[in-house]
Motif scaffolding. Structure first.
Motif, PDB file in Angstrom:
ATOM      1  N   LEU A 110       0.970  -1.170  -0.034  1.00 15.67           N
ATOM      2  CA  LEU A 110       0.201  -0.117   0.105  1.00 15.67           C
ATOM      3  C   LEU A 110       0.827   1.242   0.065  1.00 15.67           C
ATOM      4  O   LEU A 110       1.792   1.342   0.914  1.00 15.67           O
ATOM      5  CB  LEU A 110      -0.918  -0.021   1.366  1.00 15.67           C
ATOM      6  CG  LEU A 110      -1.981  -0.932   1.280  1.00 15.67           C
ATOM      7  CD1 LEU A 110      -2.868  -0.696   2.563  1.00 15.67           C
ATOM      8  CD2 LEU A 110      -2.931  -0.882  -0.084  1.00 15.67           C
ATOM      9  N   LYS A 111       0.555   2.303  -0.583  1.00 15.98           N
ATOM     10  CA  LYS A 111       1.467   3.587  -0.971  1.00 15.98           C
ATOM     11  C   LYS A 111       1.228   4.356   0.516  1.00 15.98           C
ATOM     12  O   LYS A 111       2.307   4.889   0.741  1.00 15.98           O
ATOM     13  CB  LYS A 111       0.815   4.203  -2.134  1.00 15.98           C
ATOM     14  CG  LYS A 111       0.914   3.911  -3.461  1.00 15.98           C
ATOM     15  CD  LYS A 111       0.289   4.628  -4.470  1.00 15.98           C
ATOM     16  CE  LYS A 111       0.182   3.941  -5.833  1.00 15.98           C
ATOM     17  NZ  LYS A 111      -0.591   4.735  -6.889  1.00 15.98           N
ATOM     18  N   GLU A 112       0.317   4.152   1.176  1.00 15.35           N
ATOM     19  CA  GLU A 112      -0.008   4.956   2.409  1.00 15.35           C
ATOM     20  C   GLU A 112       0.629   4.372   3.633  1.00 15.35           C
ATOM     21  O   GLU A 112       1.231   5.182   4.301  1.00 15.35           O
ATOM     22  CB  GLU A 112      -1.461   5.081   2.551  1.00 15.35           C
ATOM     23  CG  GLU A 112      -2.294   5.642   1.478  1.00 15.35           C
ATOM     24  CD  GLU A 112      -2.794   4.666   0.526  1.00 15.35           C
ATOM     25  OE1 GLU A 112      -3.054   5.235  -0.693  1.00 15.35           O
ATOM     26  OE2 GLU A 112      -2.708   3.559   0.798  1.00 15.35           O
ATOM     27  N   THR A 113       0.586   3.109   3.446  1.00 15.26           N
ATOM     28  CA  THR A 113       1.295   2.473   4.918  1.00 15.26           C
ATOM     29  C   THR A 113       2.419   1.563   4.370  1.00 15.26           C
ATOM     30  O   THR A 113       3.186   1.237   5.388  1.00 15.26           O
ATOM     31  CB  THR A 113       0.076   1.679   5.443  1.00 15.26           C
ATOM     32  OG1 THR A 113      -0.213   0.691   4.756  1.00 15.26           O
ATOM     33  CG2 THR A 113      -0.895   2.527   5.929  1.00 15.26           C
ATOM     34  N   GLY A 114       2.771   1.108   3.222  1.00 18.87           N
ATOM     35  CA  GLY A 114       3.944   0.213   3.060  1.00 18.87           C
ATOM     36  C   GLY A 114       3.587  -1.450   3.558  1.00 18.87           C
ATOM     37  O   GLY A 114       4.237  -2.080   3.467  1.00 18.87           O
ATOM     38  N   GLU A 115       2.139  -1.385   4.005  1.00 20.55           N
ATOM     39  CA  GLU A 115       1.740  -2.786   4.285  1.00 20.55           C
ATOM     40  C   GLU A 115       1.797  -3.705   2.749  1.00 20.55           C
ATOM     41  O   GLU A 115       1.388  -3.088   1.874  1.00 20.55           O
ATOM     42  CB  GLU A 115       0.375  -2.651   4.792  1.00 20.55           C
ATOM     43  CG  GLU A 115      -0.302  -3.845   4.924  1.00 20.55           C
ATOM     44  CD  GLU A 115      -1.875  -4.018   5.360  1.00 20.55           C
ATOM     45  OE1 GLU A 115      -2.502  -5.105   5.514  1.00 20.55           O
ATOM     46  OE2 GLU A 115      -2.526  -2.630   5.431  1.00 20.55           O
ATOM     47  N   LEU A 116       2.259  -4.945   3.024  1.00 20.17           N
ATOM     48  CA  LEU A 116       2.239  -5.903   2.167  1.00 20.17           C
ATOM     49  C   LEU A 116       0.864  -6.248   1.854  1.00 20.17           C
ATOM     50  O   LEU A 116       0.298  -6.846   2.886  1.00 20.17           O
ATOM     51  CB  LEU A 116       3.175  -6.984   2.422  1.00 20.17           C
ATOM     52  CG  LEU A 116       3.258  -8.218   1.436  1.00 20.17           C
ATOM     53  CD1 LEU A 116       3.728  -7.890  -0.149  1.00 20.17           C
ATOM     54  CD2 LEU A 116       4.132  -9.476   2.037  1.00 20.17           C
ATOM     55  N   VAL A 117       0.462  -6.367   0.517  1.00 22.64           N
ATOM     56  CA  VAL A 117      -0.907  -6.584   0.264  1.00 22.64           C
ATOM     57  C   VAL A 117      -1.052  -7.902  -0.807  1.00 22.64           C
ATOM     58  O   VAL A 117      -2.226  -8.410  -0.723  1.00 22.64           O
ATOM     59  CB  VAL A 117      -2.097  -5.592  -0.034  1.00 22.64           C
ATOM     60  CG1 VAL A 117      -2.197  -4.658   1.261  1.00 22.64           C
ATOM     61  CG2 VAL A 117      -1.819  -4.929  -1.344  1.00 22.64           C
ATOM     62  N   GLY A 118      -0.148  -8.187  -1.533  1.00 26.13           N
ATOM     63  CA  GLY A 118      -0.300  -9.170  -2.424  1.00 26.13           C
ATOM     64  C   GLY A 118       1.115  -9.349  -3.245  1.00 26.13           C
ATOM     65  O   GLY A 118       1.890  -8.424  -3.090  1.00 26.13           O
ATOM     66  N   THR A 119       1.061  -9.874  -4.165  1.00 22.95           N
ATOM     67  CA  THR A 119       1.972 -10.173  -5.219  1.00 22.95           C
ATOM     68  C   THR A 119       1.524 -10.214  -6.548  1.00 22.95           C
ATOM     69  O   THR A 119       0.415 -10.629  -6.693  1.00 22.95           O
ATOM     70  CB  THR A 119       2.894 -11.610  -4.827  1.00 22.95           C
ATOM     71  OG1 THR A 119       1.984 -12.816  -5.227  1.00 22.95           O
ATOM     72  CG2 THR A 119       3.247 -11.522  -3.525  1.00 22.95           C
ATOM     73  N   CYS A 120       2.365 -10.027  -7.627  1.00 22.35           N
ATOM     74  CA  CYS A 120       2.040  -9.791  -8.952  1.00 22.35           C
ATOM     75  C   CYS A 120       3.268 -10.153  -9.837  1.00 22.35           C
ATOM     76  O   CYS A 120       4.172  -9.414  -9.570  1.00 22.35           O
ATOM     77  CB  CYS A 120       1.253  -8.698  -9.202  1.00 22.35           C
ATOM     78  SG  CYS A 120       0.513  -8.632 -10.980  1.00 22.35           S
ATOM     79  N   GLY A 121       3.295 -10.922 -10.850  1.00 22.48           N
ATOM     80  CA  GLY A 121       4.316 -11.090 -11.560  1.00 22.48           C
ATOM     81  C   GLY A 121       4.461 -12.162 -12.556  1.00 22.48           C
ATOM     82  O   GLY A 121       3.275 -12.910 -12.936  1.00 22.48           O
TER      83      GLY A 121
END
Length: 105
Positions: free
Chosen positions: A3-14
């Motif tokens: 998340l841009k606001e908190t830096g919380e890891l929310v997922g992956t993509c690639g």
């Protein structure tokens, strides 16, 4: 994905499974997001530049994706992004493809 606001890891993509034979260069895109962040549009925001990178930088001819048959939100996302659903299940998975130059059929 953070998340841009908190830096919380929310997922992956690639991408994974990158194959580069001439005229048939492809990779499979994979993504996941924690359930507390479902239906917030994060994956749509994340996947669009990944697809662009695949076609422009990796020079992919097409991108594949698979989902479990009951994962309707991921299937809806793929369709929204222009992926075409295969008519058949393969290995109990729903297959999708997105082509650089549109549907080859």
């Amino acid at each position: 994905m953070f998340l841009k606001e908190t830096g919380e890891l929310v997922g992956t993509c690639g991408f994974h499974c990158w194959e580069r034979p001439p005229g048939h260069s492809k990779a499979e895109i994979g993504f996941d997001v924690s359930s507390s962040h479902w239906r917030k549009g994060y994956m749509l925001e994340a996947v669009q530049p990944i697809i662009q990178f695949g076609f422009e930088q990796m020079k992919l001819d097409y991108i594949e994706a698979t989902t479990e048959p009951d994962n309707l939100p991921s299937q809806q996302l793929l369709k929204k992004l222009g992926f075409i659903q295969s008519a058949e299940l393969v290995d109990q998975l729903v297959y999708f493809a997105l082509y650089r130059e549109g549907n080859p059929n």
